[in-house]
Design a protein around this motif. Structure first.
Motif, mmCIF file in Angstrom:
data_model
loop_
_atom_site.group_PDB
_atom_site.id
_atom_site.type_symbol
_atom_site.label_atom_id
_atom_site.label_comp_id
_atom_site.label_asym_id
_atom_site.label_seq_id
_atom_site.Cartn_x
_atom_site.Cartn_y
_atom_site.Cartn_z
ATOM 1 N N ASP A 77 50.706 47.831 39.197
ATOM 2 C CA ASP A 77 50.079 47.574 37.904
ATOM 3 C C ASP A 77 50.096 46.086 37.576
ATOM 4 O OD1 ASP A 77 49.585 50.253 37.552
ATOM 5 O OD2 ASP A 77 51.337 50.604 36.281
ATOM 6 N N VAL A 78 51.194 45.412 37.898
ATOM 7 C CA VAL A 78 51.279 43.970 37.673
ATOM 8 C C VAL A 78 50.234 43.239 38.506
ATOM 9 C CG1 VAL A 78 52.723 41.924 37.994
ATOM 10 C CG2 VAL A 78 53.717 44.006 37.032
ATOM 11 N N LEU A 79 50.121 43.599 39.780
ATOM 12 C CA LEU A 79 49.193 42.921 40.681
ATOM 13 C C LEU A 79 47.751 43.080 40.243
ATOM 14 C CD1 LEU A 79 50.782 43.808 44.143
ATOM 15 C CD2 LEU A 79 50.728 41.569 43.044
ATOM 16 N N TYR A 80 47.438 44.217 39.648
ATOM 17 C CA TYR A 80 46.061 44.467 39.257
ATOM 18 C C TYR A 80 45.821 44.207 37.771
ATOM 19 C CZ TYR A 80 44.953 46.050 43.885
ATOM 20 O OH TYR A 80 44.737 46.083 45.242
ATOM 21 N N ASN A 81 46.627 43.277 37.227
ATOM 22 C CA ASN A 81 46.356 42.718 35.905
ATOM 23 C C ASN A 81 46.341 43.759 34.787
ATOM 24 O OD1 ASN A 81 45.953 39.940 36.764
ATOM 25 N ND2 ASN A 81 44.108 40.700 37.740
ATOM 26 N N SER A 82 47.343 44.610 34.792
ATOM 27 C CA SER A 82 47.497 45.510 33.656
ATOM 28 C C SER A 82 48.145 44.735 32.517
ATOM 29 C CB SER A 82 48.370 46.708 34.039
ATOM 30 O OG SER A 82 49.732 46.331 34.089
ATOM 31 N N LYS A 100 37.431 33.352 43.216
ATOM 32 C CA LYS A 100 36.403 33.370 44.237
ATOM 33 C C LYS A 100 35.138 33.994 43.658
ATOM 34 C CE LYS A 100 39.703 33.958 48.031
ATOM 35 N NZ LYS A 100 40.140 34.842 49.149
ATOM 36 N N LEU A 101 33.985 33.642 44.250
ATOM 37 C CA LEU A 101 32.731 34.193 43.769
ATOM 38 C C LEU A 101 32.661 35.702 43.981
ATOM 39 C CD1 LEU A 101 30.211 31.413 44.829
ATOM 40 C CD2 LEU A 101 31.193 31.853 42.579
ATOM 41 N N ASN A 102 33.310 36.189 45.068
ATOM 42 C CA ASN A 102 33.391 37.643 45.270
ATOM 43 C C ASN A 102 34.607 38.171 44.535
ATOM 44 O OD1 ASN A 102 35.183 36.386 46.985
ATOM 45 N ND2 ASN A 102 35.031 37.942 48.588
ATOM 46 N N TYR A 103 34.581 38.043 43.218
ATOM 47 C CA TYR A 103 35.721 38.329 42.353
ATOM 48 C C TYR A 103 36.244 39.746 42.550
ATOM 49 C CZ TYR A 103 38.257 39.599 38.145
ATOM 50 O OH TYR A 103 39.203 40.059 37.280
ATOM 51 N N LYS A 104 37.565 39.838 42.665
ATOM 52 C CA LYS A 104 38.253 41.118 42.692
ATOM 53 C C LYS A 104 39.305 41.095 41.592
ATOM 54 C CE LYS A 104 37.592 41.904 47.634
ATOM 55 N NZ LYS A 104 38.259 42.168 48.939
ATOM 56 N N PRO A 105 39.706 42.259 41.073
ATOM 57 C CA PRO A 105 40.630 42.285 39.926
ATOM 58 C C PRO A 105 41.947 41.562 40.178
ATOM 59 C CG PRO A 105 39.611 44.423 40.202
ATOM 60 C CD PRO A 105 39.209 43.600 41.397
ATOM 61 N N ASP A 106 42.424 41.510 41.446
ATOM 62 C CA ASP A 106 43.707 40.886 41.681
ATOM 63 C C ASP A 106 43.594 39.400 41.958
ATOM 64 O OD1 ASP A 106 42.446 41.259 44.094
ATOM 65 O OD2 ASP A 106 44.293 41.684 45.202
ATOM 66 N N CYS A 107 42.388 38.860 41.869
ATOM 67 C CA CYS A 107 42.215 37.436 42.128
ATOM 68 C C CYS A 107 42.800 36.619 40.988
ATOM 69 C CB CYS A 107 40.728 37.129 42.292
ATOM 70 S SG CYS A 107 40.315 35.384 42.268
ATOM 71 N N CYS A 108 42.299 36.857 39.809
ATOM 72 C CA CYS A 108 42.856 36.203 38.628
ATOM 73 C C CYS A 108 42.352 36.949 37.421
ATOM 74 C CB CYS A 108 42.505 34.724 38.571
ATOM 75 S SG CYS A 108 40.752 34.382 38.481
ATOM 76 N N ASN A 109 42.873 36.601 36.296
ATOM 77 C CA ASN A 109 42.577 37.341 35.074
ATOM 78 C C ASN A 109 41.636 36.512 34.215
ATOM 79 O OD1 ASN A 109 42.591 39.118 33.004
ATOM 80 N ND2 ASN A 109 44.653 38.668 32.298
ATOM 81 N N ILE A 110 40.407 36.967 34.088
ATOM 82 C CA ILE A 110 39.436 36.251 33.258
ATOM 83 C C ILE A 110 39.366 36.932 31.905
ATOM 84 C CG2 ILE A 110 37.022 35.558 32.995
ATOM 85 C CD1 ILE A 110 36.762 35.528 35.984
ATOM 86 N N PRO A 111 39.814 36.244 30.844
ATOM 87 C CA PRO A 111 39.760 36.871 29.520
ATOM 88 C C PRO A 111 38.343 37.212 29.133
ATOM 89 C CG PRO A 111 41.125 34.888 29.508
ATOM 90 C CD PRO A 111 40.396 34.912 30.817
ATOM 91 N N THR A 112 38.179 38.294 28.398
ATOM 92 C CA THR A 112 36.858 38.700 27.927
ATOM 93 C C THR A 112 36.775 38.565 26.419
ATOM 94 O OG1 THR A 112 37.596 40.991 27.800
ATOM 95 C CG2 THR A 112 36.529 40.284 29.834
#
Length: 233
Positions: A188-193, A221-233
């Motif tokens: 859960d931590v790794l996937y930005n919960s 990265k341009l091929n963004y994945k959830p575990d790359c970083c956390n982009i606030p919305t």
């Protein structure tokens, strides 16, 4: 749209500026090798600590040894330390050291380490992959009143830095708990919960920067994945 900072607290102290704010979507950048640049983190609990988990993300091109997380107490300067060698990852608990063999080509992006006093069990996760568990300092407690530093390795209580062991690059999403997280918790931590540390919380971080340390937005990265970083919305 970027999240509004929950709290910004700036206090003038004898040694520098204390800042408290939500670091979601931000990184600390240490741009060059030095013995004078680092970040001191102020924990919400001062111990003693019988169980712990530390998770963070990093991005570096270093090919030498470097420190990722240094927790020193008055009598034990490596009371808890996460340290990277070329093909090994080292954990210290109570000044005692153990090693995990890792590929020399491994790019470290996310690291979690847990340790529990009752069994002495240490679990290391790198980039979501667990390594064989090891045992160290069964029955021990990490001492009270720690000084926690990222960017340097302490050889004294709050000092004794060596530029050759300094971190150069980006560190983000650092959390610390006074318990051993389960495998599911770690995923859960790794996937930005929304899991946040109760000793150090990246979304409510009290810290002090020294030397040349920048606070910048995270990059993905341009091929963004959830575990790359956390982009606030």
């Amino acid at each position: 749209m970027e999240k509004t900072l929950v709290v910004i607290l700036t206090l003038l102290t004898a040694s520098g500026i204390l800042t408290q704010k939500d670091m979601d979507g931000k990184v600390f950048l240490m741009p060059r090798e030095t013995s004078t640049s680092y970040v001191r983190l102020y924990p919400m609990r001062n111990g003693p600590i019988a169980n712990l988990t530390v998770c963070l993300k990093c991005h570096t091109e270093l090919a030498r040894t470097y420190s990722l997380f240094s927790l020193a107490t008055a009598n034990k300067y490596n009371d808890f330390l996460m340290f990277h060698y070329t093909n090994r990852f080292s954990i210290y608990v109570g000044n005692q050291q153990l090693f995990f063999n890792i590929p020399s080509t491994a790019e470290l992006r996310s690291i979690c380490v847990s340790w529990g006093s009752l069994s002495g069990e240490v679990v290391l996760w790198i980039n979501g992959n667990p390594y064989p568990r090891k045992i160290i300092m069964k029955g021990y407690r990490v001492n009270s009143n720690p000084i926690i530093i990222i960017g340097q390795e302490q050889d004294s209580y709050g000092g004794g830095f060596d530029a050759a062991q300094s971190f150069v690059g980006e560190i983000s999403d650092l959390h610390m708990w006074d318990r051993v997280l389960s495998s599911q918790d770690l995923m859960d931590v790794l996937y930005n919960s929304n899991m946040s540390g109760n000793v150090i919380n990246w979304q409510n971080l009290t810290y002090e920067t020294k030397g040349e340390v920048l606070v910048l937005p995270q990059l993905c990265k341009l091929n963004y994945k959830p575990d790359c970083c956390n982009i606030p919305t």
